[in-house]
Scaffold this motif. Structure first.
Motif, mmCIF file in Angstrom:
data_model
loop_
_atom_site.group_PDB
_atom_site.id
_atom_site.type_symbol
_atom_site.label_atom_id
_atom_site.label_comp_id
_atom_site.label_asym_id
_atom_site.label_seq_id
_atom_site.Cartn_x
_atom_site.Cartn_y
_atom_site.Cartn_z
ATOM 1 N N ALA A 51 1.240 -1.333 0.167
ATOM 2 C CA ALA A 51 0.050 -0.114 -0.023
ATOM 3 C C ALA A 51 0.171 1.534 0.253
ATOM 4 C CB ALA A 51 -0.653 -0.013 1.346
ATOM 5 N N VAL A 52 1.765 1.281 0.711
ATOM 6 C CA VAL A 52 2.825 2.399 0.982
ATOM 7 C C VAL A 52 2.955 2.579 -0.074
ATOM 8 C CG1 VAL A 52 5.186 3.346 2.139
ATOM 9 C CG2 VAL A 52 3.104 2.259 2.868
ATOM 10 N N GLU A 53 3.841 1.855 -1.062
ATOM 11 C CA GLU A 53 4.828 1.546 -2.572
ATOM 12 C C GLU A 53 3.816 2.425 -3.275
ATOM 13 O OE1 GLU A 53 7.837 1.013 -3.010
ATOM 14 O OE2 GLU A 53 8.622 -1.111 -1.694
ATOM 15 N N ARG A 54 2.114 2.310 -3.260
ATOM 16 C CA ARG A 54 1.302 3.366 -4.403
ATOM 17 C C ARG A 54 1.390 4.233 -3.931
ATOM 18 N NH1 ARG A 54 -3.651 -1.069 -3.381
ATOM 19 N NH2 ARG A 54 -2.390 -2.871 -4.772
ATOM 20 N N ILE A 55 1.874 4.905 -2.382
ATOM 21 C CA ILE A 55 1.502 6.274 -2.127
ATOM 22 C C ILE A 55 2.511 7.162 -3.040
ATOM 23 C CG2 ILE A 55 2.884 8.194 -1.260
ATOM 24 C CD1 ILE A 55 1.208 6.295 1.709
ATOM 25 N N TYR A 56 4.274 6.254 -2.651
ATOM 26 C CA TYR A 56 5.352 7.072 -3.838
ATOM 27 C C TYR A 56 4.806 7.106 -5.505
ATOM 28 C CZ TYR A 56 8.284 5.845 0.015
ATOM 29 O OH TYR A 56 9.245 6.833 1.305
ATOM 30 N N ALA A 57 4.476 5.607 -6.346
ATOM 31 C CA ALA A 57 3.710 5.570 -6.955
ATOM 32 C C ALA A 57 3.060 7.033 -7.914
ATOM 33 C CB ALA A 57 3.448 4.411 -8.045
ATOM 34 N N ALA A 137 -11.614 5.407 12.857
ATOM 35 C CA ALA A 137 -11.750 4.250 12.506
ATOM 36 C C ALA A 137 -10.905 3.129 11.893
ATOM 37 C CB ALA A 137 -12.607 5.004 11.769
ATOM 38 N N ALA A 138 -10.050 3.930 10.870
ATOM 39 C CA ALA A 138 -9.208 2.489 10.705
ATOM 40 C C ALA A 138 -8.329 1.593 11.377
ATOM 41 C CB ALA A 138 -8.042 3.448 9.219
ATOM 42 N N GLU A 139 -8.453 2.073 12.849
ATOM 43 C CA GLU A 139 -7.071 1.198 13.669
ATOM 44 C C GLU A 139 -6.208 0.844 13.268
ATOM 45 O OE1 GLU A 139 -10.798 -1.458 14.785
ATOM 46 O OE2 GLU A 139 -10.161 -0.485 16.345
ATOM 47 N N ILE A 140 -5.372 1.779 12.291
ATOM 48 C CA ILE A 140 -4.047 1.724 11.833
ATOM 49 C C ILE A 140 -3.618 3.039 11.567
ATOM 50 C CG2 ILE A 140 -4.128 -0.654 10.858
ATOM 51 C CD1 ILE A 140 -4.767 0.933 8.076
ATOM 52 N N PRO A 141 -2.188 2.591 12.138
ATOM 53 C CA PRO A 141 -1.184 4.336 12.127
ATOM 54 C C PRO A 141 -1.427 4.560 9.985
ATOM 55 C CG PRO A 141 0.217 2.351 12.190
ATOM 56 C CD PRO A 141 -1.458 1.138 12.052
ATOM 57 N N ILE A 142 -2.006 5.574 10.104
ATOM 58 C CA ILE A 142 -2.132 5.992 8.093
ATOM 59 C C ILE A 142 -0.155 6.752 7.970
ATOM 60 C CG2 ILE A 142 -2.436 7.715 6.483
ATOM 61 C CD1 ILE A 142 -5.250 7.003 8.511
ATOM 62 N N ALA A 143 0.354 6.401 6.981
ATOM 63 C CA ALA A 143 1.051 6.830 6.142
ATOM 64 C C ALA A 143 1.036 8.377 5.501
ATOM 65 C CB ALA A 143 2.620 6.096 5.241
ATOM 66 N N ALA A 144 0.687 8.870 5.760
ATOM 67 C CA ALA A 144 1.012 10.015 4.692
ATOM 68 C C ALA A 144 1.900 11.189 4.491
ATOM 69 C CB ALA A 144 -0.525 10.515 4.650
ATOM 70 N N PRO A 145 1.730 11.468 3.316
ATOM 71 C CA PRO A 145 2.921 12.215 3.219
ATOM 72 C C PRO A 145 2.368 14.247 2.209
ATOM 73 C CG PRO A 145 2.921 11.164 0.935
ATOM 74 C CD PRO A 145 2.180 10.094 1.828
ATOM 75 N N SER A 146 2.259 15.021 1.934
ATOM 76 C CA SER A 146 1.823 15.836 1.224
ATOM 77 C C SER A 146 0.621 14.938 0.315
ATOM 78 C CB SER A 146 1.545 17.588 1.138
ATOM 79 O OG SER A 146 3.873 16.856 0.722
ATOM 80 N N ALA A 147 -0.779 15.202 0.052
ATOM 81 C CA ALA A 147 -1.117 14.990 -1.798
ATOM 82 C C ALA A 147 -1.032 15.590 -2.709
ATOM 83 C CB ALA A 147 -2.297 14.805 -0.939
ATOM 84 N N ASN A 148 0.163 15.934 -3.113
ATOM 85 C CA ASN A 148 0.423 16.507 -4.520
ATOM 86 C C ASN A 148 1.427 15.653 -5.028
ATOM 87 O OD1 ASN A 148 2.557 17.448 -1.986
ATOM 88 N ND2 ASN A 148 3.909 18.339 -3.832
ATOM 89 N N ARG A 149 1.807 15.948 -6.439
ATOM 90 C CA ARG A 149 2.370 14.600 -7.210
ATOM 91 C C ARG A 149 4.188 15.702 -6.769
ATOM 92 N NH1 ARG A 149 2.513 11.477 -10.492
ATOM 93 N NH2 ARG A 149 3.998 12.262 -12.159
ATOM 94 N N SER A 150 5.041 14.940 -6.941
ATOM 95 C CA SER A 150 6.293 15.208 -6.081
ATOM 96 C C SER A 150 6.876 16.297 -7.251
ATOM 97 C CB SER A 150 7.382 13.860 -6.194
ATOM 98 O OG SER A 150 8.531 13.761 -5.897
ATOM 99 N N MET A 151 7.641 17.555 -5.676
ATOM 100 C CA MET A 151 8.122 18.828 -5.940
ATOM 101 C C MET A 151 7.462 19.840 -5.636
ATOM 102 S SD MET A 151 11.352 17.607 -6.077
ATOM 103 C CE MET A 151 12.752 18.780 -6.480
#
Ligand code: TXA
Ligand code: MG
Length: 332
Positions: A51-57, A137-151
């Motif tokens: 799931a985390v890999e999808r963030i990078y993509a 509600a999710a009961e999991i830690p959530i990895a989250a960078p800012s929700a924009n294209r890199s740079m």
């Protein structure tokens, strides 16, 4: 309603049904963009490496730039950290929930994809009611960078997220503009010397009033004595599409005039200066109010098609450090 990409949600009392739907998506490995008090985050289950890999993509983010993990409470933060320094308790008591991220030695359950292979993990407990409801509600830690294209510029509205990431996100929770407006303060507690890695609206002085003297990584970096410790702090960052120039109050009118000769459309952010330009945004003479408006104003000038943005320099005082940091990165 729920099949739409971007769903409006009340920023104060978010709908439990919408939150439950978003939490299910996260638990099944999908990406959900959500508001925090700083900027919108692009969230995934932090303990699910794929799931985390999808963030990078989705972001086009380089694999060497680690992510911040958002937690519901103090206990959830401790669960991710191998070592818990004494200063962490004092800082959490003073600033959580809120825009302070702590970098701590990580436990093995935190995937390398989250930390970009580093032995440390960045954690924060956000204050925004939508983020808090989602974490609960999710009961999991959530990895989250800012929700924009890199740079590019960080998003402070749901529309910004939709325009930047579009269909590469499964759901966008749109609670309107985020109040703080710039990213959290990042403080490294993973080594003996607490070090400020990224300035934010929680200031160096406020942190020092709780734990005593800390090191400012930026200041040290210019002394060339130590390596940069936050791999994500590339110089050009948080930048609009148009070219951004900084000008003093007295130089600004001439700089604008000079640029107007060749530019298609010049945008200006000013506090005290006076000028004529196609798009002038009056900014507040207060660092917190300025931070809150900054990305929204730059997004608006981008959207208006400005190919040059001239920004009046902000004061040199310590309270303005975070705003100066974002402006100089956007200009470099
Ligand atoms: O306000 C915020 O912090 C927002 C919201 C969504 O929470 N998030 C955010 O994430 O700004 P991002 O990925 O855009 O920035 C994270 C910063 C980067 O500069 C990264 O290098 C640094 O935190 N970072 C993350 N993990 C780290 C670690 N283990 N060691 C050092 N720096 C780390
Ligand atoms: Mg970012």
């Amino acid at each position: 309603m729920i099949h739409m990409l971007r769903v409006e949600i009340d920023p104060v009392s978010p709908s439990p049904e919408v939150i439950a739907h978003a939490a299910r998506l996260l638990r099944s490995g999908r990406l959900v963009a959500f508001p925090t008090e700083t900027v919108y985050g692009l969230g995934a289950n932090a303990i699910d490496a794929s799931a985390v890999e999808r963030i990078y993509a989705a972001k086009g983010r380089p694999a060497y730039n680690p992510l911040i993990v958002h937690v519901v409470d103090h206990a959830a933060a401790r669960h991710l950290a191998r070592v818990w320094p004494e200063q962490a308790d004092a800082l959490i008591a003073a600033f959580w929930p809120g825009p302070l991220t702590l970098v701590l030695p990580k436990r093995p359950l935190v995937p390398d994809a989250v930390t970009a292979g580093l032995p440390s993990v960045a954690v924060r407990m956000p204050a925004h009611p939508v983020a808090r409801a989602l974490l609960a509600a999710a009961e999991i830690p959530i990895a989250a960078p800012s929700a924009n294209r890199s740079m590019l510029l960080s998003p402070t509205t749901g529309e910004h997220v939709e325009r930047s990431l579009g269909a590469s996100v499964d759901l966008i929770l749109d609670a309107g503009p985020t109040p703080v407006g710039i990213e959290s303060t990042v403080l490294d507690l993973s080594s003996p010397e607490p070090t400020l890695l990224r300035p934010g609206t929680i200031t160096l002085a406020e942190i020092e009033s709780v734990i005593g003297p800390i090191v400012n990584a930026e200041r040290r970096r210019s002394g060339e004595t130590s390596p940069r410790r936050s791999p994500g702090m590339l110089d050009r960052h948080y930048a609009p599409r148009g070219r951004l120039l900084l000008a003093t109050t007295s130089d600004l009118p001439l700089v604008v005039l000079g640029e107007a000769a060749t530019a298609r459309s010049v945008g200006v952010l000013l506090i005290h200066a006076h000028t004529d330009a196609a798009h002038v945004v009056q900014m507040p003479n207060d660092p917190l109010a300025y931070a809150s408006k900054l990305y929204g104003a730059l997004h608006a000038l981008d959207d208006a098609g400005c190919d040059v943005i001239v920004v009046e320099r902000v004061p040199d005082d310590p309270e303005w450090l975070a705003v100066r940091d974002r402006l100089s990165r956007a200009a470099s």
